[in-house]
Design an enzyme around this catalytic site. Sequence first.
Site, PDB file in Angstrom:
ATOM      1  N   HIS A 296       1.055  -1.282  -0.093  1.00 18.22           N
ATOM      2  CA  HIS A 296       0.049  -0.056   0.327  1.00 18.22           C
ATOM      3  C   HIS A 296       0.837   1.188  -0.036  1.00 18.22           C
ATOM      4  O   HIS A 296       1.877   1.209   0.840  1.00 18.22           O
ATOM      5  CB  HIS A 296      -0.997  -0.030   1.146  1.00 18.22           C
ATOM      6  CG  HIS A 296      -2.139   0.985   1.025  1.00 18.22           C
ATOM      7  ND1 HIS A 296      -1.886   2.149   1.443  1.00 18.22           N
ATOM      8  CD2 HIS A 296      -3.076   0.639   0.596  1.00 18.22           C
ATOM      9  CE1 HIS A 296      -3.144   2.905   1.031  1.00 18.22           C
ATOM     10  NE2 HIS A 296      -4.173   1.876   0.595  1.00 18.22           N
TER      11      HIS A 296
ATOM     12  N   ASP B 103      -8.054  -5.216  -0.308  1.00 14.95           N
ATOM     13  CA  ASP B 103      -8.231  -6.107  -1.036  1.00 14.95           C
ATOM     14  C   ASP B 103      -8.064  -7.567  -1.029  1.00 14.95           C
ATOM     15  O   ASP B 103      -8.320  -8.448  -1.830  1.00 14.95           O
ATOM     16  CB  ASP B 103      -7.622  -5.633  -2.682  1.00 14.95           C
ATOM     17  CG  ASP B 103      -8.498  -4.173  -3.021  1.00 14.95           C
ATOM     18  OD1 ASP B 103      -7.529  -3.169  -3.098  1.00 14.95           O
ATOM     19  OD2 ASP B 103      -9.675  -3.887  -3.113  1.00 14.95           O
TER      20      ASP B 103
HETATM   21  C1  SDX Z   1      -5.981  -0.025  -3.235  1.00 14.84           C
HETATM   22  O1  SDX Z   1      -4.502   4.647  -2.247  1.00 14.84           O
HETATM   23  C2  SDX Z   1      -5.389   3.961  -1.586  1.00 14.84           C
HETATM   24  O2  SDX Z   1      -5.888   4.322  -0.649  1.00 14.84           O
HETATM   25  C3  SDX Z   1      -5.637   2.738  -2.354  1.00 14.84           C
HETATM   26  C4  SDX Z   1      -6.810   2.067  -1.632  1.00 14.84           C
HETATM   27  C5  SDX Z   1      -8.244   2.833  -1.446  1.00 14.84           C
HETATM   28  O3  SDX Z   1      -8.783   2.397  -0.471  1.00 14.84           O
HETATM   29  O4  SDX Z   1      -8.308   3.630  -2.167  1.00 14.84           O
HETATM   30  O5  SDX Z   1      -6.439   1.518  -0.366  1.00 14.84           O
HETATM   31  C6  SDX Z   1      -7.124   0.678  -2.487  1.00 14.84           C
HETATM   32  O6  SDX Z   1      -5.832   0.482  -4.295  1.00 14.84           O
HETATM   33  C7  SDX Z   1      -5.221  -0.621  -2.281  1.00 14.84           C
HETATM   34  C8  SDX Z   1      -4.058  -1.379  -3.123  1.00 14.84           C
HETATM   35  C9  SDX Z   1      -4.619  -2.543  -3.989  1.00 14.84           C
HETATM   36  N1  SDX Z   1      -3.660  -3.005  -5.068  1.00 14.84           N
HETATM   37  C10 SDX Z   1      -2.845  -4.082  -4.868  1.00 14.84           C
HETATM   38  O7  SDX Z   1      -2.938  -4.930  -4.016  1.00 14.84           O
HETATM   39  C11 SDX Z   1      -2.099  -4.451  -6.188  1.00 14.84           C
HETATM   40  C12 SDX Z   1      -0.567  -4.799  -5.618  1.00 14.84           C
HETATM   41  N2  SDX Z   1       0.011  -3.848  -4.846  1.00 14.84           N
HETATM   42  C13 SDX Z   1       0.901  -3.154  -5.602  1.00 14.84           C
HETATM   43  O8  SDX Z   1       0.637  -2.749  -6.952  1.00 14.84           O
HETATM   44  C14 SDX Z   1       1.707  -1.845  -4.739  1.00 14.84           C
HETATM   45  O9  SDX Z   1       1.942  -2.225  -3.551  1.00 14.84           O
HETATM   46  C15 SDX Z   1       0.788  -0.757  -4.750  1.00 14.84           C
HETATM   47  C16 SDX Z   1       0.329  -0.252  -6.157  1.00 14.84           C
HETATM   48  C17 SDX Z   1      -0.572  -0.755  -3.610  1.00 14.84           C
HETATM   49  C18 SDX Z   1       1.573   0.614  -4.016  1.00 14.84           C
HETATM   50  O10 SDX Z   1       2.650   0.631  -4.704  1.00 14.84           O
HETATM   51  P1  SDX Z   1       3.627   1.971  -4.252  1.00 14.84           P
HETATM   52  O11 SDX Z   1       3.342   2.624  -3.220  1.00 14.84           O
HETATM   53  O12 SDX Z   1       3.830   2.892  -5.457  1.00 14.84           O
HETATM   54  O13 SDX Z   1       4.766   1.055  -4.181  1.00 14.84           O
HETATM   55  P2  SDX Z   1       5.705   0.949  -5.321  1.00 14.84           P
HETATM   56  O14 SDX Z   1       5.185   0.240  -6.408  1.00 14.84           O
HETATM   57  O15 SDX Z   1       6.857   1.812  -5.414  1.00 14.84           O
HETATM   58  O16 SDX Z   1       6.544  -0.498  -4.294  1.00 14.84           O
HETATM   59  C19 SDX Z   1       7.459  -0.290  -3.578  1.00 14.84           C
HETATM   60  C20 SDX Z   1       8.392  -1.672  -3.723  1.00 14.84           C
HETATM   61  C21 SDX Z   1       8.762  -2.096  -5.216  1.00 14.84           C
HETATM   62  O17 SDX Z   1       9.911  -2.514  -5.276  1.00 14.84           O
HETATM   63  P3  SDX Z   1      11.351  -1.761  -5.431  1.00 14.84           P
HETATM   64  O18 SDX Z   1      11.028  -1.190  -6.771  1.00 14.84           O
HETATM   65  O19 SDX Z   1      11.496  -0.744  -4.196  1.00 14.84           O
HETATM   66  O20 SDX Z   1      12.318  -2.937  -5.751  1.00 14.84           O
HETATM   67  O21 SDX Z   1       7.758  -2.904  -3.222  1.00 14.84           O
HETATM   68  C22 SDX Z   1       7.359  -3.801  -4.299  1.00 14.84           C
HETATM   69  C23 SDX Z   1       7.582  -2.813  -5.487  1.00 14.84           C
HETATM   70  O22 SDX Z   1       8.245  -3.786  -6.721  1.00 14.84           O
HETATM   71  N3  SDX Z   1       6.093  -3.887  -4.426  1.00 14.84           N
HETATM   72  C24 SDX Z   1       5.494  -5.321  -4.421  1.00 14.84           C
HETATM   73  C25 SDX Z   1       4.142  -5.290  -4.101  1.00 14.84           C
HETATM   74  N4  SDX Z   1       3.865  -3.946  -3.883  1.00 14.84           N
HETATM   75  C26 SDX Z   1       4.930  -3.330  -3.918  1.00 14.84           C
HETATM   76  N5  SDX Z   1       6.271  -6.561  -4.709  1.00 14.84           N
HETATM   77  C27 SDX Z   1       5.601  -7.677  -4.815  1.00 14.84           C
HETATM   78  N6  SDX Z   1       4.013  -7.617  -4.526  1.00 14.84           N
HETATM   79  C28 SDX Z   1       3.325  -6.385  -4.254  1.00 14.84           C
HETATM   80  N7  SDX Z   1       2.075  -6.519  -3.949  1.00 14.84           N
END
Ligand code: SDX
Length: 430
Positions: free
Chosen positions: A307, A365
């Site tokens: 998140h 989710d």
């Molecule tokens: C919702 O914003 C909100 O409030 C949203 C929400 C709401 O109520 O409106 O809470 C609802 O959207 C919840 C999130 C649902 N999405 C998912 O579950 C999809 C999987 N999650 C990721 O796509 C990700 O965690 C995000 C999009 C939720 C957050 O992304 P960020 O904050 O932009 O973090 P990032 O992508 O920069 O990740 C940081 C690191 C990265 O690695 P590095 O580049 O630093 O090496 O963490 C890794 C990412 O690759 N990473 C993950 C991961 N999520 C982040 N690696 C593996 N699996 C994951 N799920």
Amino acid sequence: MSQDAYRLISPSGNEIELPLHEGTTGPGVIDIGKLYREQGVFTYDPGFVATGSCSSDITFIDGEKGVLMYRGYPVEQLAEHSNFLEVAYLLQHGDLPTADELADYENTIRYHTMLNEGMLSFFKGFRYDAHPMAMLSAVVGSMSAYYHDSTNVHDPEHRDIFAHRIVAKLPTVAAAAYKKNIGQPFMYPQNHLNYSENLLHMLFAVPAEDYEIDPIAAEALDLLFILHADHEQNCSTSVVRMAGSSAANPYSAIAAGISALWGPAHGGANEAVLQMLEEIGDASQIPKYVAKAKDRDDPFRLMGFGHRVYKNFDPRATIIREMCHKVLARLGRQDTPLFDLALELEQVALKDEFFIEKNLYPNVDFYSGIIYRALGIPTSMFTVMFALGRSVGWTAHWREMIADPKGKISRPRQLYTGPAQRDYVQVDAR
Ligand code: SDX
């Protein structure tokens, strides 16, 4: 020098003082409004990771402590004591309603649930297998073609009517989309039912027989709607605010929010979680998928984990996980392999150094889809359910934005990295 200011020294040694504004709680913000005017530079923050887009009285999140408050009320207390329409009133009007105010609001919503009959004809035109989020976005956008009597965004009464129509009619549109997908006749709303009971009726009743609403299912849906109601400046809410900032028709701003929510990185994740669990299949495959999620060369991400704001735990996931147990037990669902697999995956991931280091915990989710599935709601409808809950947050934020006397159209700047100026070359000289 003011104590509540940051001082910035430019490369040429100029000093600029940037005011620091503090809110009720949470991080303060540095006001950069004069930065370009005085220093000729912009700030740069793709994805708005550390940028406040507005001030708001509606919702507060503390990502470190796992705090979520709607108008100051902890979501845990609202989940325990309130109901979705009372939370909708709270988010939109700022305070919990009196008994009379709540009764009046419930009646207002109850008597706006029907659609203009002409809107039902849209469903005849959609392909039978159109994604329900595509239908929801299209039909909600079409409301701007029906409701000309309430689109003066500067008229507070029109804003009320718009908000009532969105909250009241989205379940009817959602259920119509589901009935389209399964080839069953559309079921009209029933005014004697409450919000969640009415949705269950419109989803699962058929003209051929009576439909008995399961109170457990209605209770579980109502709680899920409370937990999804708002989440400060998330992607889809920011889209609603940005679209609305041009004083566009408010129904089209909500349609834009629905489209943004659909993405698997946002509200589409609940659908993606179930697809992921079904792809994993059983616990023996968990190590393989956890390894894929950790492999930076593999685009696979563990859906339902991570998140932007919560870096310890998502309080909504905690509440939903507990509700999962209760709902599955009370529905007598013993066949809970997906839930058992989700619990096992959560345990493996929470012990894994990669997820701990990157603060990746289950989000809202991760478990919600398991409950929707247990209630008989198909995966394709999961994000639609998210949109029904979030519709009250979107309308609350749209109203706050449009009523702001200092409000202005949202228009970010950029860092230009394209070609320097060059002259046109005739085609025969290229
Ligand atoms: C919702 O914003 C909100 O409030 C949203 C929400 C709401 O109520 O409106 O809470 C609802 O959207 C919840 C999130 C649902 N999405 C998912 O579950 C999809 C999987 N999650 C990721 O796509 C990700 O965690 C995000 C999009 C939720 C957050 O992304 P960020 O904050 O932009 O973090 P990032 O992508 O920069 O990740 C940081 C690191 C990265 O690695 P590095 O580049 O630093 O090496 O963490 C890794 C990412 O690759 N990473 C993950 C991961 N999520 C982040 N690696 C593996 N699996 C994951 N799920």
